[in-house]
Design a protein around this motif. Structure first.
Motif, PDB file in Angstrom:
ATOM      1  N   SER A 197       7.700  10.175   8.946  1.00 41.62           N
ATOM      2  CA  SER A 197       6.896   8.981   9.225  1.00 41.62           C
ATOM      3  C   SER A 197       7.772   7.735   9.231  1.00 41.62           C
ATOM      4  N   PRO A 198       7.634   6.890  10.260  1.00 43.18           N
ATOM      5  CA  PRO A 198       8.396   5.633  10.276  1.00 43.18           C
ATOM      6  C   PRO A 198       7.998   4.687   9.154  1.00 43.18           C
ATOM      7  N   ILE A 199       6.785   4.860   8.621  1.00 42.47           N
ATOM      8  CA  ILE A 199       6.265   3.883   7.672  1.00 42.47           C
ATOM      9  C   ILE A 199       6.078   4.435   6.266  1.00 42.47           C
ATOM     10  N   ASP A 200       5.873   5.749   6.141  1.00 37.16           N
ATOM     11  CA  ASP A 200       5.569   6.377   4.848  1.00 37.16           C
ATOM     12  C   ASP A 200       6.731   7.293   4.475  1.00 37.16           C
ATOM     13  N   VAL A 249       0.830  -1.215   0.000  1.00 34.71           N
ATOM     14  CA  VAL A 249       0.000   0.000   0.000  1.00 34.71           C
ATOM     15  C   VAL A 249       0.858   1.256   0.000  1.00 34.71           C
ATOM     16  N   PHE A 250       1.919   1.271   0.812  1.00 34.48           N
ATOM     17  CA  PHE A 250       2.717   2.486   0.920  1.00 34.48           C
ATOM     18  C   PHE A 250       3.694   2.660  -0.241  1.00 34.48           C
ATOM     19  N   ARG A 251       3.568   1.795  -1.224  1.00 30.79           N
ATOM     20  CA  ARG A 251       4.293   1.979  -2.472  1.00 30.79           C
ATOM     21  C   ARG A 251       3.341   2.261  -3.624  1.00 30.79           C
ATOM     22  N   GLU A 252       2.064   2.392  -3.318  1.00 31.14           N
ATOM     23  CA  GLU A 252       1.079   2.792  -4.312  1.00 31.14           C
ATOM     24  C   GLU A 252       1.064   4.309  -4.442  1.00 31.14           C
ATOM     25  N   LYS A 253       0.479   4.792  -5.532  1.00 35.45           N
ATOM     26  CA  LYS A 253       0.237   6.213  -5.649  1.00 35.45           C
ATOM     27  C   LYS A 253      -0.854   6.605  -4.662  1.00 35.45           C
ATOM     28  N   GLN A 254      -0.825   7.861  -4.228  1.00 28.43           N
ATOM     29  CA  GLN A 254      -1.844   8.320  -3.291  1.00 28.43           C
ATOM     30  C   GLN A 254      -3.213   8.290  -3.946  1.00 28.43           C
ATOM     31  N   LEU A 255      -4.247   8.139  -3.108  1.00 32.14           N
ATOM     32  CA  LEU A 255      -5.607   8.060  -3.609  1.00 32.14           C
ATOM     33  C   LEU A 255      -6.022   9.356  -4.292  1.00 32.14           C
ATOM     34  N   SER A 256      -6.782   9.206  -5.332  1.00 31.17           N
ATOM     35  CA  SER A 256      -7.288  10.390  -6.020  1.00 31.17           C
ATOM     36  C   SER A 256      -8.447  11.005  -5.241  1.00 31.17           C
ATOM     37  N   ASP A 257      -8.725  12.276  -5.484  1.00 36.23           N
ATOM     38  CA  ASP A 257      -9.859  12.922  -4.841  1.00 36.23           C
ATOM     39  C   ASP A 257     -11.171  12.263  -5.241  1.00 36.23           C
ATOM     40  N   GLU A 258     -11.221  11.711  -6.476  1.00 38.29           N
ATOM     41  CA  GLU A 258     -12.443  11.038  -6.927  1.00 38.29           C
ATOM     42  C   GLU A 258     -12.733   9.802  -6.071  1.00 38.29           C
ATOM     43  N   TRP A 259     -11.662   9.048  -5.734  1.00 34.90           N
ATOM     44  CA  TRP A 259     -11.839   7.857  -4.893  1.00 34.90           C
ATOM     45  C   TRP A 259     -12.324   8.263  -3.516  1.00 34.90           C
ATOM     46  N   LYS A 260     -11.721   9.299  -2.939  1.00 35.82           N
ATOM     47  CA  LYS A 260     -12.111   9.763  -1.609  1.00 35.82           C
ATOM     48  C   LYS A 260     -13.560  10.226  -1.597  1.00 35.82           C
ATOM     49  N   LEU A 303      -8.068   1.604   4.728  1.00 33.84           N
ATOM     50  CA  LEU A 303      -7.676   2.528   5.792  1.00 33.84           C
ATOM     51  C   LEU A 303      -6.221   2.958   5.627  1.00 33.84           C
ATOM     52  N   LEU A 304      -5.354   2.021   5.255  1.00 30.13           N
ATOM     53  CA  LEU A 304      -3.955   2.356   5.006  1.00 30.13           C
ATOM     54  C   LEU A 304      -3.838   3.310   3.827  1.00 30.13           C
ATOM     55  N   ARG A 305      -4.642   3.096   2.804  1.00 29.07           N
ATOM     56  CA  ARG A 305      -4.637   3.988   1.646  1.00 29.07           C
ATOM     57  C   ARG A 305      -5.071   5.398   2.028  1.00 29.07           C
ATOM     58  N   VAL A 306      -6.092   5.469   2.865  1.00 30.72           N
ATOM     59  CA  VAL A 306      -6.548   6.778   3.325  1.00 30.72           C
ATOM     60  C   VAL A 306      -5.441   7.483   4.102  1.00 30.72           C
ATOM     61  N   TYR A 307      -4.803   6.748   5.024  1.00 27.26           N
ATOM     62  CA  TYR A 307      -3.714   7.337   5.804  1.00 27.26           C
ATOM     63  C   TYR A 307      -2.606   7.837   4.871  1.00 27.26           C
ATOM     64  N   HIS A 308      -2.260   7.041   3.900  1.00 23.41           N
ATOM     65  CA  HIS A 308      -1.197   7.373   2.946  1.00 23.41           C
ATOM     66  C   HIS A 308      -1.498   8.675   2.215  1.00 23.41           C
ATOM     67  N   SER A 309      -2.779   8.971   2.006  1.00 23.72           N
ATOM     68  CA  SER A 309      -3.178  10.149   1.236  1.00 23.72           C
ATOM     69  C   SER A 309      -3.327  11.405   2.095  1.00 23.72           C
ATOM     70  N   CYS A 310      -3.272  11.248   3.418  1.00 25.48           N
ATOM     71  CA  CYS A 310      -3.474  12.384   4.319  1.00 25.48           C
ATOM     72  C   CYS A 310      -2.148  13.074   4.647  1.00 25.48           C
ATOM     73  N   GLU A 311      -2.269  14.267   5.241  1.00 28.13           N
ATOM     74  CA  GLU A 311      -1.104  15.081   5.544  1.00 28.13           C
ATOM     75  C   GLU A 311      -0.904  15.223   7.051  1.00 28.13           C
ATOM     76  N   CYS A 312       0.282  15.652   7.408  1.00 27.63           N
ATOM     77  CA  CYS A 312       0.649  15.885   8.806  1.00 27.63           C
ATOM     78  C   CYS A 312      -0.154  17.065   9.374  1.00 27.63           C
ATOM     79  N   PRO A 313      -0.585  17.002  10.637  1.00 27.95           N
ATOM     80  CA  PRO A 313      -1.333  18.119  11.232  1.00 27.95           C
ATOM     81  C   PRO A 313      -0.527  19.414  11.202  1.00 27.95           C
ATOM     82  N   ASP A 314      -1.186  20.511  10.807  1.00 23.71           N
ATOM     83  CA  ASP A 314      -0.532  21.814  10.825  1.00 23.71           C
ATOM     84  C   ASP A 314      -1.299  22.782  11.735  1.00 23.71           C
ATOM     85  N   PHE A 315      -2.044  22.208  12.689  1.00 24.17           N
ATOM     86  CA  PHE A 315      -2.794  23.016  13.643  1.00 24.17           C
ATOM     87  C   PHE A 315      -2.518  22.493  15.050  1.00 24.17           C
ATOM     88  N   ASP A 316      -2.928  23.236  16.038  1.00 23.86           N
ATOM     89  CA  ASP A 316      -2.679  22.877  17.437  1.00 23.86           C
ATOM     90  C   ASP A 316      -3.522  21.665  17.836  1.00 23.86           C
TER      91      ASP A 316
END
Length: 252
Positions: A180-183, A40-51, A85-98
């Motif tokens: 990320s330790p995994i991504d 999964v973590f070697r796949e391309k990130q999910l498209s917005d259409e999939w989400k 779920l792993l695909r979703v995580y792979h497509s998300c970004e690091c928190p930039d808020f408190d």
């Protein structure tokens, strides 16, 4: 006499076979998860259409949304399999808020066998018999976990008529924005427990990482984080278990 010995031997063989079968199932499930994670973590990130088809948008746009939408996103997550779920995580970004404050938590799908194992480890071993309820983040880069416990009287006995659930905080951790330790190549909010557990503790090697699934609204409400948790002795990062956190709100 010989009949008794034969029966005992048969029981021992049966027990050994059951143990061997259980170990084989656990090892096989862990290996399956590890291969799944690697791919999964070697796949391309999910498209917005999939989400969008899965009802998981917006993920990266800071839009004001209602609590009802927040609950719908969590319900959607709970219906998804581990690979998605792993695909979703792979497509998300690091928190930039408190992220400081209280967060409600839910364990998510981790495979046919390991979902129950993850629940047992989290609630019975990690929680000492109290169900895991989420996390809290302090403003000094130290946080901890929350568990639901029943209030007990002086004798340690739960009175069924007056018992009420209370939140117990335990298992502190350090958190920081780190690679990320995994991504590879992306950052996450990484949680480490080693400083608060001895080298012999089951939880010394525990590492969680979090990303933003749903940004907070203008009042700071509605945020959802999706996370992956792992421990060295259960297979490490490739055998990670998905979970999610929802910022605790007074009116929930």
């Amino acid at each position: 006499f010989f009949s008794s010995d034969t029966t005992l031997l048969a029981m021992i063989v049966t027990i050994q076979a059951a143990i061997s079968a259980t170990v084989a199932i656990l090892v096989g499930s862990s290996l399956n998860n590890a291969v799944e994670t690697y791919l999964v973590f070697r796949e391309k990130q999910l498209s917005d259409e999939w989400k969008e088809r899965r009802g998981l948008l917006p993920m990266s746009s800071k839009l004001t949304e209602s609590n009802n939408n927040k609950r719908a996103v969590v319900q959607n997550l709970q219906s998804m399999n581990r690979k998605d779920l792993l695909r979703v995580y792979h497509s998300c970004e690091c928190p930039d808020f408190d992220v400081t404050g209280e967060w409600d938590g839910k364990l998510l799908e981790n495979g046919l066998v390991l979902t129950k194992i993850a629940s047992f480890v989290t609630n019975r071993l990690f929680g000492g018999g109290n169900n895991w309820n989420g996390k809290y983040f302090g403003n000094n880069s130290v946080g901890g976990n929350r568990f639901v416990s029943q209030e007990r009287d002086v004798g340690g006995i739960v009175n069924d008529e007056t018992a009420r659930n209370i939140i117990v905080k335990d298992h502190s951790f350090d958190y920081a924005l780190l690679p990320s330790p995994i991504d590879r190549g992306k950052n996450s909010l990484v949680i480490k427990y080693a400083r608060y557990h001895s080298s012999f503790s089951l939880f010394n090697s525990m590492v969680d990482e979090l990303r933003v699934l749903k940004y907070p609204d203008s009042k700071g409400n509605g945020a959802i984080l999706i996370g992956l948790g792992s421990m060295g002795w259960t297979g490490g990062k490739l055998n990670c278990s998905p979970f999610c956190l929802m910022r605790t709100e007074k009116n929930d």
